[in-house]
Design an enzyme around this catalytic site. Structure first.
Site, PDB file in Angstrom:
ATOM      1  N   ALA A 142       1.357  -5.755   0.771  1.00  0.00           N
ATOM      2  CA  ALA A 142       1.195  -4.169   0.574  1.00  0.00           C
ATOM      3  C   ALA A 142      -0.501  -4.100   1.217  1.00  0.00           C
ATOM      4  O   ALA A 142      -1.338  -4.958   0.945  1.00  0.00           O
ATOM      5  CB  ALA A 142       1.010  -3.950  -0.856  1.00  0.00           C
ATOM      6  N   GLY A 201       4.056  -8.108  -0.980  1.00  0.00           N
ATOM      7  CA  GLY A 201       4.990  -7.479  -0.241  1.00  0.00           C
ATOM      8  C   GLY A 201       5.640  -7.751   0.858  1.00  0.00           C
ATOM      9  O   GLY A 201       6.801  -7.656   1.213  1.00  0.00           O
ATOM     10  N   GLU A 243       8.204 -10.339  -0.201  1.00  0.00           N
ATOM     11  CA  GLU A 243       9.239  -9.494  -0.861  1.00  0.00           C
ATOM     12  C   GLU A 243      10.218  -8.816   0.122  1.00  0.00           C
ATOM     13  O   GLU A 243      11.472  -8.727   0.010  1.00  0.00           O
ATOM     14  CB  GLU A 243       8.653  -8.372  -1.979  1.00  0.00           C
ATOM     15  CG  GLU A 243       7.898  -8.945  -3.088  1.00  0.00           C
ATOM     16  CD  GLU A 243       7.455  -8.102  -3.857  1.00  0.00           C
ATOM     17  OE1 GLU A 243       6.574  -7.444  -3.435  1.00  0.00           O
ATOM     18  OE2 GLU A 243       7.692  -7.658  -5.128  1.00  0.00           O
ATOM     19  N   GLU A 262      -0.061 -11.662  -6.156  1.00  0.00           N
ATOM     20  CA  GLU A 262      -0.521 -10.385  -6.690  1.00  0.00           C
ATOM     21  C   GLU A 262      -1.353 -10.610  -8.063  1.00  0.00           C
ATOM     22  O   GLU A 262      -2.276  -9.922  -8.092  1.00  0.00           O
ATOM     23  CB  GLU A 262       0.623  -9.447  -7.113  1.00  0.00           C
ATOM     24  CG  GLU A 262       1.485  -8.868  -5.906  1.00  0.00           C
ATOM     25  CD  GLU A 262       2.494  -9.827  -5.087  1.00  0.00           C
ATOM     26  OE1 GLU A 262       2.430 -10.867  -5.410  1.00  0.00           O
ATOM     27  OE2 GLU A 262       3.247  -9.325  -4.295  1.00  0.00           O
TER      28      GLU A 262
HETATM   29  C1  3H9 Z   1       1.257  -6.663  -2.914  1.00  0.00           C
HETATM   30  O1  3H9 Z   1       1.577  -7.043  -2.150  1.00  0.00           O
HETATM   31  C2  3H9 Z   1       2.049  -5.690  -3.889  1.00  0.00           C
HETATM   32  C3  3H9 Z   1       3.418  -5.615  -3.895  1.00  0.00           C
HETATM   33  O2  3H9 Z   1       3.935  -6.747  -4.709  1.00  0.00           O
HETATM   34  C4  3H9 Z   1       3.936  -4.394  -4.370  1.00  0.00           C
HETATM   35  C5  3H9 Z   1       3.801  -3.466  -3.601  1.00  0.00           C
HETATM   36  C6  3H9 Z   1       4.620  -2.230  -4.048  1.00  0.00           C
HETATM   37  N1  3H9 Z   1      -4.474  -5.072   2.715  1.00  0.00           N
HETATM   38  O3  3H9 Z   1      -8.896 -12.756   4.281  1.00  0.00           O
HETATM   39  P1  3H9 Z   1      -9.299 -12.415   5.701  1.00  0.00           P
HETATM   40  C7  3H9 Z   1      -7.718  -7.609   5.466  1.00  0.00           C
HETATM   41  S1  3H9 Z   1      -0.650  -6.808  -3.142  1.00  0.00           S
HETATM   42  C8  3H9 Z   1      -5.320  -4.575   3.274  1.00  0.00           C
HETATM   43  O4  3H9 Z   1     -10.566 -12.492   5.966  1.00  0.00           O
HETATM   44  P2  3H9 Z   1      -7.811 -14.715   6.471  1.00  0.00           P
HETATM   45  C9  3H9 Z   1      -9.040  -8.294   4.804  1.00  0.00           C
HETATM   46  O5  3H9 Z   1      -9.723  -7.271   3.937  1.00  0.00           O
HETATM   47  C10 3H9 Z   1      -1.179  -8.011  -1.932  1.00  0.00           C
HETATM   48  N2  3H9 Z   1      -6.336  -5.371   4.087  1.00  0.00           N
HETATM   49  O6  3H9 Z   1      -8.442 -13.439   6.725  1.00  0.00           O
HETATM   50  C11 3H9 Z   1      -9.976  -8.529   5.963  1.00  0.00           C
HETATM   51  O7  3H9 Z   1     -10.317  -7.307   6.546  1.00  0.00           O
HETATM   52  P3  3H9 Z   1     -11.827  -7.295   7.364  1.00  0.00           P
HETATM   53  C12 3H9 Z   1      -0.501  -9.175  -1.854  1.00  0.00           C
HETATM   54  C13 3H9 Z   1      -5.906  -6.762   3.926  1.00  0.00           C
HETATM   55  O8  3H9 Z   1      -7.175 -15.342   7.922  1.00  0.00           O
HETATM   56  C14 3H9 Z   1      -8.678  -8.687   7.309  1.00  0.00           C
HETATM   57  O9  3H9 Z   1      -7.677  -8.174   6.650  1.00  0.00           O
HETATM   58  N3  3H9 Z   1      -1.108  -9.973  -0.647  1.00  0.00           N
HETATM   59  C15 3H9 Z   1      -4.973  -7.505   3.300  1.00  0.00           C
HETATM   60  O10 3H9 Z   1      -9.008 -15.790   5.847  1.00  0.00           O
HETATM   61  C16 3H9 Z   1      -8.877 -10.503   7.322  1.00  0.00           C
HETATM   62  O11 3H9 Z   1      -8.511 -11.071   5.858  1.00  0.00           O
HETATM   63  C17 3H9 Z   1      -2.313 -10.514  -0.888  1.00  0.00           C
HETATM   64  O12 3H9 Z   1      -3.015 -10.564  -1.900  1.00  0.00           O
HETATM   65  C18 3H9 Z   1      -4.179  -6.570   2.455  1.00  0.00           C
HETATM   66  N4  3H9 Z   1      -3.214  -6.959   1.714  1.00  0.00           N
HETATM   67  O13 3H9 Z   1      -6.910 -14.707   5.205  1.00  0.00           O
HETATM   68  C19 3H9 Z   1      -2.865 -11.254   0.422  1.00  0.00           C
HETATM   69  N5  3H9 Z   1      -5.081  -8.694   3.476  1.00  0.00           N
HETATM   70  O14 3H9 Z   1     -11.598  -8.282   8.580  1.00  0.00           O
HETATM   71  C20 3H9 Z   1      -4.196 -10.918   0.578  1.00  0.00           C
HETATM   72  C21 3H9 Z   1      -6.112  -8.877   4.113  1.00  0.00           C
HETATM   73  O15 3H9 Z   1     -12.148  -5.960   7.787  1.00  0.00           O
HETATM   74  N6  3H9 Z   1      -4.687 -11.387   1.861  1.00  0.00           N
HETATM   75  N7  3H9 Z   1      -6.735  -7.858   4.538  1.00  0.00           N
HETATM   76  O16 3H9 Z   1     -12.704  -8.096   6.318  1.00  0.00           O
HETATM   77  C22 3H9 Z   1      -5.103 -12.654   1.837  1.00  0.00           C
HETATM   78  O17 3H9 Z   1      -4.903 -13.549   0.888  1.00  0.00           O
HETATM   79  C23 3H9 Z   1      -5.853 -12.891   3.364  1.00  0.00           C
HETATM   80  O18 3H9 Z   1      -6.265 -12.067   3.747  1.00  0.00           O
HETATM   81  C24 3H9 Z   1      -4.715 -13.776   4.293  1.00  0.00           C
HETATM   82  C25 3H9 Z   1      -5.632 -14.096   5.637  1.00  0.00           C
HETATM   83  C26 3H9 Z   1      -4.389 -15.162   3.729  1.00  0.00           C
HETATM   84  C27 3H9 Z   1      -3.496 -13.013   4.566  1.00  0.00           C
END
Ligand code: 3H9
Length: 654
Positions: free
Chosen positions: A62, A101, A104, A124
């Site tokens: 999400a 998400g 999902e 999450e």
């Molecule tokens: C969810 O999904 C809830 C659902 O179950 C239900 C919904 C109804 N959103 O980490 P990085 C940005 S909860 C917005 O440096 P990497 C991050 O801030 C979510 N922005 O890269 C950064 O911005 P900036 C469940 C996001 O390659 C840029 O992307 N998912 C999001 O080292 C690069 O990120 C998670 O918890 C996001 N979801 O790692 C996954 N994700 O460049 C969270 C990232 O401006 N994300 N950004 O600083 C991660 O674990 C890592 O970002 C990922 C990439 C592994 C994807």
């Protein structure tokens, strides 16, 4: 505005592709685009649909930046219902990290394929949340309740092979993902493959006490956190109730979590961690120096842990000690640590051997002539550190970065011991350095921009969380620890016992109370450091009288079997009446009348001490932003993640 979701027909296959950098997060526009595409596809000439993503990853979750901004339709669960209800088979094609998400979405599709390097997961819980779009209901139906509990309560991603084994994906594909997914979709069409809805499956039987076991485990592992317990409730509902009911429970608990102070704190930390790696005024395209080899001065616990951090990232290390005997001692600690990693299943025997082979020892600085970066990790003695830097200046090649792992000393003064202060920087690791995530990077007055940029990048390579600090005594973390430690001494004199203070802080969420931390670090360390300070720098004698008395009795902390506590052979702290006597004696010396203190007062005064110093650190520009301080305290000092760090906690409690 063009949609981030494109839909086109490729032969008989409808291809829905998401292009929403950086991580294809499910923003409102992406949800709407998916809904529109899937709806359009129901009545066109397509026979099957493929959902895939452009860029570095499949949907990574999400869009966290939308949380807390109020409802924005379409909601993800509704979009996923539409995907699952498709009358034509839907295939999700995964690469990168299909998380939250995003995963999902894939689970709502009827078939899933992935490239071998893909990872999937429901992280999450790390944001104080539970999956909110069917994850807690579909994973147990596909993989069983036990696997679902492991996956969702840990939040740890798994690789494609494991996902295949668990039944969470159907196929690992080689070569170009787009082509492979279309070829598979065509095959499924040719075979007349039906739509398969995971919501219609029944969860296989479970052990009767499975959920109670998890609840008990999680109340220890994730003490005080609500999301892990809610995950158990949802998976239990998946076992006992129809899909729609389970999902309604999931939705309600997801919203409760999303609005909780815990999740707000953990989301703050998610962004603070990423922000901390950015430095105002340091251009993104600052050229980087190549770092292909490392030198480390000092093979003690710290030097050894630092060496392992680099070797684990595939970077060769030369570790310098003063004698063969000291070197053997240092290398044998590293051997023991690697053996421990193998025993705990963190590394395979081969991987450990490969990492270990990257660490070599030497007793002559000449061995550092060609290394790209040297980290000094000798005793906290400013003169010794300056001598080391003078020697490094003689032997290291031009352009080599010279770093100090000092926890307190003036990096600018150390830099002046060389003729190249622009190449000098602080890299403050935390013990055990191969495990602790925090790296405080200390930017000296003369540190060159490319040195800072290189070390920031390197931190990511060795999987540390970097925070940049200016130069001051103790930098961000240890500077704040001083008033915190001092306050704990005042509390003792005023009437609290060591165990009351430690238990109050641990119950509040700190990994370890302050007096147990002092015992672990060694009371002699602070004692010796105080000897080198003027009375003015030492501050109020009430803040160090008790530890001084303890050290003078030979109670140096855990290492001598006694400090603020006595320790049994399992290193368990036992309250000691002798310590209570010392405290009373010291209180008497200062004329302090002892009284009963509440746990609330203890927590309040200790956290306020941290926050007050944090404010000064911000005012002086030592830290760039308050989130940086939070990251330091959560990753380096055991501050509870669900409280978001001291500065966030202070802000949110007004
Ligand atoms: C969810 O999904 C809830 C659902 O179950 C239900 C919904 C109804 N959103 O980490 P990085 C940005 S909860 C917005 O440096 P990497 C991050 O801030 C979510 N922005 O890269 C950064 O911005 P900036 C469940 C996001 O390659 C840029 O992307 N998912 C999001 O080292 C690069 O990120 C998670 O918890 C996001 N979801 O790692 C996954 N994700 O460049 C969270 C990232 O401006 N994300 N950004 O600083 C991660 O674990 C890592 O970002 C990922 C990439 C592994 C994807």
């Amino acid at each position: 505005m063009t949609s981030p979701v494109d839909y086109r027909l490729e032969g008989e296959i409808g291809v829905i592709s998401v292009d929403h950098p950086p991580v294809n997060a499910l923003s409102q526009a992406v949800r709407q685009g998916l809904l529109d595409a899937i709806t359009a596809a129901q009545t066109d000439a397509s026979k099957a649909l493929v959902i895939l993503c452009e860029g570095r990853t499949f949907i990574a979750g999400a869009d966290i930046t939308e949380f807390g901004k109020g409802p924005m339709t379409p909601y993800l669960p509704d979009v996923l219902d539409t995907i699952e209800a498709s009358v034509k088979p839907v295939i999700a094609a995964l690469h990168g990290t299909a998380l939250g998400g995003g995963f999902e979405t894939a689970l709502a599709a009827h078939y899933r394929c992935a490239v071998e390097s893909a990872k999937v997961g429901l992280p999450e819980v790390k944001l104080g949340l539970i999956p909110g779009a069917g994850g807690t209901q579909r994973v147990p139906r596909l993989a069983g309740a036990a696997a679902a509990l492991d996956l969702i309560t840990s939040g740890a991603p798994i690789d494609a092979a494991k996902a295949l084994q668990l039944g969470l994906i159907d196929k690992i594909v080689d070569g170009d993902l787009h082509d492979a997914a279309i070829a598979w979709a065509e095959e499924l069409v040719a075979d007349g493959a039906p739509v398969r809805r995971s919501s219609e499956l029944t969860v296989p039987d479970v052990e009767p006490d499975l959920f109670d076991q998890y609840r008990a485990q999680l109340s220890k592992r994730a003490r005080g956190q609500i999301a892990p317990q809610h995950i158990v409730t949802c998976i239990e509902a998946a076992v006992n109730s129809p899909f729609a009911e389970g999902r309604a429970i999931e939705r309600e608990l997801f919203i409760e979590c999303m609005q909780s102070p815990q999740s707000i704190a953990m989301r703050h930390l998610f962004f603070a961690e990423r922000e901390a790696a950015k430095v105002a005024g340091l251009p993104k395209d600052t050229p980087l120096r190549a770092i292909d080899s490392i030198g480390i001065i000092g093979g003690g616990t710290m030097g050894g842990g630092i060496a392992m951090s680099f070797a684990n990232a595939g970077i060769p290390v030369t570790m310098i000690e003063i004698s063969d005997a000291a070197l053997d001692r240092g290398l044998s600690i590293i051997d023991k640590n690697y053996a421990g990693s193998v025993k705990r299943g963190k590394l395979t025997e081969d991987a450990a051997a490969n990492c270990r082979a990257l660490i070599k020892g030497a007793t002559d600085y000449a061995a550092l002539a060609d290394v790209d970066l040297v980290i000094e990790a000798v005793f906290e003695d400013p003169d010794l550190k300056k001598t080391v830097f003078g020697q490094l200046d003689e032997v290291c090649k031009p352009g080599a970065i010279l770093a100090t792992n000092t926890s307190y000393q003036d990096v600018d003064q150390i830099a002046l011991a060389t003729r190249r202060p622009e190449d000098v920087i602080g890299m403050h690791f935390f013990s055990p350095a191969h495990i602790m995530k925090l790296l405080e990077i200390v930017r000296g007055e003369k540190t060159a921009d490319d040195v800072l940029a290189t070390v920031l990048r390197l931190a990511k390579k060795i999987r540390k969380v970097p925070v940049v600090s200016g130069v001051c005594y103790g930098f961000i973390g240890n500077r704040m620890l001083r008033p915190y430690g001092k306050q704990s001494q005042l509390l003792l004199l005023e009437g609290a016992t060591p165990e009351q203070i430690d238990n109050a802080m641990q119950d509040w969420g700190m990994a370890m109370g302050p007096l147990r931390v002092f015992d672990l670090a060694g009371l002699d360390v602070g004692y010796k450091a105080r000897q080198a300070l003027s009375d003015a720098m030492k501050g109020d004698p009430q803040t160090y009288r008790v530890p001084d008395l303890l050290v003078e009795m030979g109670r140096l902390g855990q290492k001598s079997g006694a400090g603020f506590y006595t320790y049994d052979d399992k290193r368990q702290p036992i309250p000691d009446p002798a310590v209570a006597e010392i405290i009373e004696r010291a209180a008497g010396e200062f004329g302090i009348e002892r009284r009963e203190l509440s746990d609330e007062e203890i927590v309040d005064r200790l956290i306020s001490a941290l926050v007050d110093e944090g404010r000064k650190i911000l005012d002086e520009g030592i830290a760039q932003r308050s989130g940086d301080i939070d990251v330091v305290y959560v990753y380096g000092y055991g501050f509870p993640v669900s409280r978001g760090g001291p500065m966030h906690y202070a802000d949110s409690s007004g």
